[in-house]
Write a protein that holds these residues in place. Structure first.
Motif, PDB file in Angstrom:
ATOM      1  N   TRP A 155       0.750  -1.082  -0.463  1.00 23.12           N
ATOM      2  CA  TRP A 155       0.513   0.154  -0.176  1.00 23.12           C
ATOM      3  C   TRP A 155       0.888   0.754  -0.140  1.00 23.12           C
ATOM      4  N   LEU A 156       1.582   1.758  -1.484  1.00 22.10           N
ATOM      5  CA  LEU A 156       2.784   2.859  -0.710  1.00 22.10           C
ATOM      6  C   LEU A 156       1.718   4.195  -1.954  1.00 22.10           C
ATOM      7  N   GLY A 157       1.890   5.174  -1.569  1.00 26.44           N
ATOM      8  CA  GLY A 157       1.109   6.358  -2.274  1.00 26.44           C
ATOM      9  C   GLY A 157       2.181   7.000  -3.407  1.00 26.44           C
ATOM     10  N   TYR A 158       3.209   7.234  -3.125  1.00 26.65           N
ATOM     11  CA  TYR A 158       3.911   8.291  -4.311  1.00 26.65           C
ATOM     12  C   TYR A 158       5.116   7.257  -3.984  1.00 26.65           C
ATOM     13  N   GLY A 159       5.177   6.082  -3.124  1.00 26.62           N
ATOM     14  CA  GLY A 159       7.022   5.351  -3.302  1.00 26.62           C
ATOM     15  C   GLY A 159       7.149   4.173  -4.415  1.00 26.62           C
ATOM     16  N   SER A 160       7.754   3.923  -4.450  1.00 24.13           N
ATOM     17  CA  SER A 160       8.072   2.282  -5.819  1.00 24.13           C
ATOM     18  C   SER A 160       8.607   1.431  -4.659  1.00 24.13           C
ATOM     19  N   ALA A 161       8.613   0.354  -5.064  1.00 24.49           N
ATOM     20  CA  ALA A 161       8.747  -1.152  -4.871  1.00 24.49           C
ATOM     21  C   ALA A 161       9.780  -1.713  -5.488  1.00 24.49           C
ATOM     22  N   THR A 162      10.432  -2.815  -4.950  1.00 20.79           N
ATOM     23  CA  THR A 162      11.722  -3.781  -5.816  1.00 20.79           C
ATOM     24  C   THR A 162      11.382  -4.972  -5.093  1.00 20.79           C
ATOM     25  N   ILE A 163      10.591  -6.047  -5.715  1.00 22.94           N
ATOM     26  CA  ILE A 163      10.789  -7.347  -5.040  1.00 22.94           C
ATOM     27  C   ILE A 163      11.864  -8.005  -5.659  1.00 22.94           C
ATOM     28  N   ILE A 164      12.511  -8.732  -5.389  1.00 23.55           N
ATOM     29  CA  ILE A 164      14.147  -9.264  -5.814  1.00 23.55           C
ATOM     30  C   ILE A 164      13.456 -10.936  -5.734  1.00 23.55           C
ATOM     31  N   LEU A 165      13.221 -11.725  -6.780  1.00 26.24           N
ATOM     32  CA  LEU A 165      12.945 -12.957  -5.937  1.00 26.24           C
ATOM     33  C   LEU A 165      14.178 -14.369  -6.483  1.00 26.24           C
ATOM     34  N   THR A 222      -3.047   0.103  -9.610  1.00 23.73           N
ATOM     35  CA  THR A 222      -2.559   1.701 -10.286  1.00 23.73           C
ATOM     36  C   THR A 222      -2.875   2.354 -10.362  1.00 23.73           C
ATOM     37  N   GLU A 223      -3.049   3.579 -10.563  1.00 20.79           N
ATOM     38  CA  GLU A 223      -3.478   4.559 -11.134  1.00 20.79           C
ATOM     39  C   GLU A 223      -2.975   5.117 -12.568  1.00 20.79           C
ATOM     40  N   TRP A 224      -1.559   5.978 -11.740  1.00 14.55           N
ATOM     41  CA  TRP A 224      -0.322   6.305 -12.928  1.00 14.55           C
ATOM     42  C   TRP A 224       0.921   5.952 -13.179  1.00 14.55           C
ATOM     43  N   GLY A 225       0.820   4.824 -12.089  1.00 13.67           N
ATOM     44  CA  GLY A 225       2.011   4.136 -11.837  1.00 13.67           C
ATOM     45  C   GLY A 225       2.235   3.016 -12.635  1.00 13.67           C
ATOM     46  N   ARG A 226       3.401   2.121 -12.473  1.00 12.15           N
ATOM     47  CA  ARG A 226       3.078   1.390 -13.235  1.00 12.15           C
ATOM     48  C   ARG A 226       3.787  -0.558 -12.780  1.00 12.15           C
ATOM     49  N   LEU A 248      -0.689   0.824  -5.602  1.00 11.64           N
ATOM     50  CA  LEU A 248      -0.097   2.233  -5.772  1.00 11.64           C
ATOM     51  C   LEU A 248      -0.691   2.848  -6.444  1.00 11.64           C
ATOM     52  N   PRO A 249      -1.107   4.238  -5.927  1.00 15.60           N
ATOM     53  CA  PRO A 249      -1.429   5.001  -6.720  1.00 15.60           C
ATOM     54  C   PRO A 249      -0.677   5.857  -7.821  1.00 15.60           C
TER      55      PRO A 249
END
Length: 183
Positions: free
Chosen positions: A122-132, A145-149, A171-172
């Motif tokens: 649940w991220l407002g303006y941040g970004s996330a990276t998940i490494i498997l 997401t709205e404006w993110g990807r 992630l809006p």
């Protein structure tokens, strides 16, 4: 279990129980493969019963069980970074709330005792990276997401006997990248 057509959540529970039995050393590789094939090709709930009949517990952990202390970990911050790397213990379910921060979850060398983990972002303006870790799969279809990807460079289909990560959340204005570890 009845003669009713098997549901995907029911099938997933049986697959998870078989994978846990293998991880605990109760099943060998050939038996794991045989049971997974039976579970994945079952057409009715009754077909699933013999797959887990001799396994302890017969039911995997209930993901909604509030009494399971290892079930859910919740990390929250308003800004800054949330970083988990190295040899850390990954819970069955992880929720991360961050209004402006950046999230980095590196599972490549982490201790992951579960065949499947659920991550809520649940991220407002941040970004996330998940490494498997190599060979793991991930599904991020539940991320809105709205404006993110959202970019997922890992296999999307669960591979029997391998870690699967299910990612959900919102992630809006942020972005999510899921990838496997670089060699």
């Amino acid at each position: 279990m009845s003669d009713a057509r098997v549901s995907e959540p029911e099938r997933d529970r049986v697959v998870e129980l078989v994978q846990r039995a293998y991880a605990d050393g109760r099943l060998g590789p050939a038996e794991l493969e045989r049971r997974l094939e039976r579970a994945l090709t079952a057409t009715s709930s009754r077909d699933l019963e013999p797959v887990v009949a001799d396994l302890p517990g017969r039911e995997p952990d209930d993901p909604d069980d509030p009494d399971d202390p290892d079930d859910m970990v919740h990390i929250a911050c308003a800004g800054g970074r949330v970083t988990r790397t190295g040899d850390w213990h990954v819970p069955r379910r992880l929720r991360v709330d961050s209004e402006y921060g950046r999230v980095r979850l590196d599972l490549s060398v982490a201790h992951v005792p579960h065949p499947r983990i659920d991550i809520e972002l649940w991220l407002g303006y941040g970004s996330a990276t998940i490494i498997l870790p190599a060979g793991a799969s991930a599904n991020a279809d539940g991320v809105r997401t709205e404006w993110g990807r959202v970019t997922c460079k890992a296999a999307g289909r669960q591979i029997p006997g391998r870690l699967h990560v299910q990612v959900t959340g919102e992630l809006p204005y942020g972005r999510l990248t899921i990838r496997t570890a670089r060699r």
